[in-house]
Motif scaffolding. Structure first.
Motif, short mmCIF file in Angstrom:
data_model
loop_
_atom_site.label_atom_id
_atom_site.label_comp_id
_atom_site.label_asym_id
_atom_site.label_seq_id
_atom_site.Cartn_x
_atom_site.Cartn_y
_atom_site.Cartn_z
N ASN A 260 -48.71 30.58 -2.85
CA ASN A 260 -49.16 31.97 -2.76
C ASN A 260 -47.93 32.84 -2.99
O ASN A 260 -46.84 32.52 -2.50
CB ASN A 260 -49.73 32.27 -1.37
N HIS A 280 -56.78 36.53 -6.50
CA HIS A 280 -56.34 35.14 -6.68
C HIS A 280 -55.69 34.94 -8.04
O HIS A 280 -56.19 35.37 -9.07
CB HIS A 280 -57.47 34.14 -6.43
N PHE A 323 -53.22 34.92 -4.09
CA PHE A 323 -53.65 33.63 -3.57
C PHE A 323 -53.79 32.60 -4.69
O PHE A 323 -54.28 32.91 -5.78
CB PHE A 323 -54.99 33.77 -2.86
N TYR A 336 -52.86 30.65 3.91
CA TYR A 336 -52.36 31.93 4.38
C TYR A 336 -52.86 32.22 5.79
O TYR A 336 -52.09 32.63 6.67
CB TYR A 336 -52.76 33.07 3.44
N ASP A 398 -60.86 34.76 -0.51
CA ASP A 398 -59.50 34.46 -0.05
C ASP A 398 -59.17 35.07 1.29
O ASP A 398 -58.39 34.50 2.06
CB ASP A 398 -58.48 34.94 -1.09
#
Length: 465
Positions: A260, A280, A323, A336, A398
């Motif tokens: 990430n 993402h 992400f 995360y 996410d």
């Protein structure tokens, strides 16, 4: 009496002064985005210099390196990479399929392997076809009618749904679980109608799962274009004895390390309260992932830049997170949230853009009624920019793992009518992104972040108090 009158006037006028200040700040954000936006240039590089960014690929790593470098150049307080193990699935050589009406008479149709599928045997598969409208039809047919055949899932996206995401949700189960379910009845493989409201020749890939099916019992799965699906269905109606041939060469490898990409501006007043904005970084491999989700990543990056350029200093720590692995595992979002929990970080707000770079219409919120009312009270500030949608609903995949009682989750909601024309397909490319629409989305996100940061969110403790 005069004192009371003055106090009354002051109380009445204060919100107007405040709203005027907010209106000025939001206008400055939109002006900056539309005259000096960086999102389009960043997306140009991601799309045209790097391309599709499938998790575990060289292109995904190039995207990590590029976006980190761009965040470094913005002068943020901190930029770092957060390691995460991701699946590595490779498509291999292009897929091939044809309809055979009788020996020697064939018509090619466009297909693509679904993400996570196994390959066909080296020589491909040729078998009869069983058409169904959904997984529920399998039980009605039974093993005797399915065994050894290719199951053709042909339930279209519902055209009467104005929200195309609702239409997508109504039929995506056949793509995700279709192979696992058909395999239980002895099917040789599955072909799934692409999740697309338009009739065209682009097959749309997407994640699929075998669940707990043993590797030895797994069957190959592919998507067929909507035009191909119409042709296959019509031909099958005219001649139930036709066969379908398809060949694909995909392979699943061991997990690999990826990242990430994270950057933040430390809050001036409440540095321990974290606000997240993100998208993402991974995409499918057929196109270059401009709408899904290069657009969301560059918009999120530009949120921090827009606030800096307009001179706003966030009270709370503002963090952009790009992400990895939303498309076929959600590993980045889960990692995360896991790290945030281990560090006991206090997240108060998270906003995701993962619905394409089209004209923004507003937001949907996963939050309490009290927080929703607060956000809706700001509608007037957004009306000059034709932003009107402030509703309760889905936020983003996410940021979903962060969900807690007091956290406000939000998703940018652009106009969705064209999104599924490109979603997971070869034509999800840079040329289909409009610069102005992309920049409007970045400004809309930055404006909401500004308001949430300035006024804070309403916690359950405040409500109970």
């Amino acid at each position: 009496m005069r004192t009371i009158l003055l106090l009354s006037l002051l109380l009445i006028s204060t919100p107007f002064f405040s709203q005027s200040d907010d209106a000025k700040q939001i206008k400055a954000i939109y002006d900056q985005a539309l005259t000096n936006g960086k999102a389009y240039d960043w997306l140009n590089h991601l799309s045209n210099q790097i391309g599709g960014r499938l998790s575990g690929s060289v292109q995904a790593q190039l995207a990590v390196d590029y976006t980190k470098a761009q965040l470094d150049s913005l002068g943020l307080d901190r930029v770092w990479l957060q390691p995460v193990m991701v699946p590595k699935w490779v498509r291999g050589t292009p897929e091939f399929a044809y309809i055979e009406t009788k020996p020697g008479h064939t018509t090619n149709v466009p297909i693509c392997a679904l993400g996570g599928s196994i390959s066909t045997p080296d020589g491909g598969i040729k078998a009869g076809i069983v058409e169904v409208k959904g997984i529920e039809d399998l039980e009605k047919l039974g093993r005797s009618k399915i065994e050894g055949k290719i199951v053709f899932y042909n339930r279209p996206m519902e055209p009467t749904q104005i929200s195309t995401f609702a239409s997508y949700s109504g039929c995506v189960d056949q793509r995700y679980s279709g192979a696992a379910e058909a395999g239980k009845y002895g099917a040789a493989g599955v072909i799934v109608r692409s999740m697309n409201l338009r009739l065209d020749d682009y097959p749309h890939t997407g994640a699929m799962s075998y669940g707990d099916t043993p590797v030895s019992d797994r069957i190959p799965a592919a998507a067929i274009s909507t035009k191909g699906a119409e042709l296959l269905s019509t031909t099958l109606t005219l001649n139930p004895d036709i066969k379908l041939y398809f060949k694909q060469n995909c392979k699943q490898f061991e997990d690999v390390e990826s990242y990430n990409v994270i950057g933040e501006i430390t809050g001036t007043t409440y540095p321990n309260e974290v606000m997240v904005v993100g998208g993402h970084l991974d995409s499918w491999d057929l196109g270059d992932g401009s709408h899904d989700d290069g657009a969301g990543c560059v918009q999120s990056m530009d949120v921090l830049r827009l606030l800096k350029e307009t001179g706003y200093k966030p009270k709370r720590t503002l963090r952009v997170v790009l992400f990895m692995n939303e498309e076929n595992g959600l590993r980045g979002g889960n990692k995360y949230a896991e790290i945030a929990q281990k560090k006991n970080e206090k997240h108060v707000f998270a906003l995701e853009s993962d619905s394409g770079g089209f004209t923004p219409r507003g937001f949907s919120f996963d939050c309490s009624e009290e927080n929703l009312k607060q956000v809706q009270s700001w509608k007037g500030l957004f009306e000059p920019y034709l932003i009107h949608m402030f509703v309760k609903g889905y936020s983003g995949a996410d940021i979903g793992p962060l969900k807690s009682e007091d956290l406000v989750l939000a998703g940018l909601r652009p106009d969705s009518q064209r999104y599924f024309d490109h979603h997971h397909a070869e034509n999800d490319t840079f040329e289909h992104v409009n610069k102005r629409e992309l920049e409007l989305g970045a400004a809309t996100m930055a404006s909401l972040v500004y308001l949430i940061d300035k006024y804070g969110t309403i916690t359950s403790a405040k409500i109970k108090g």
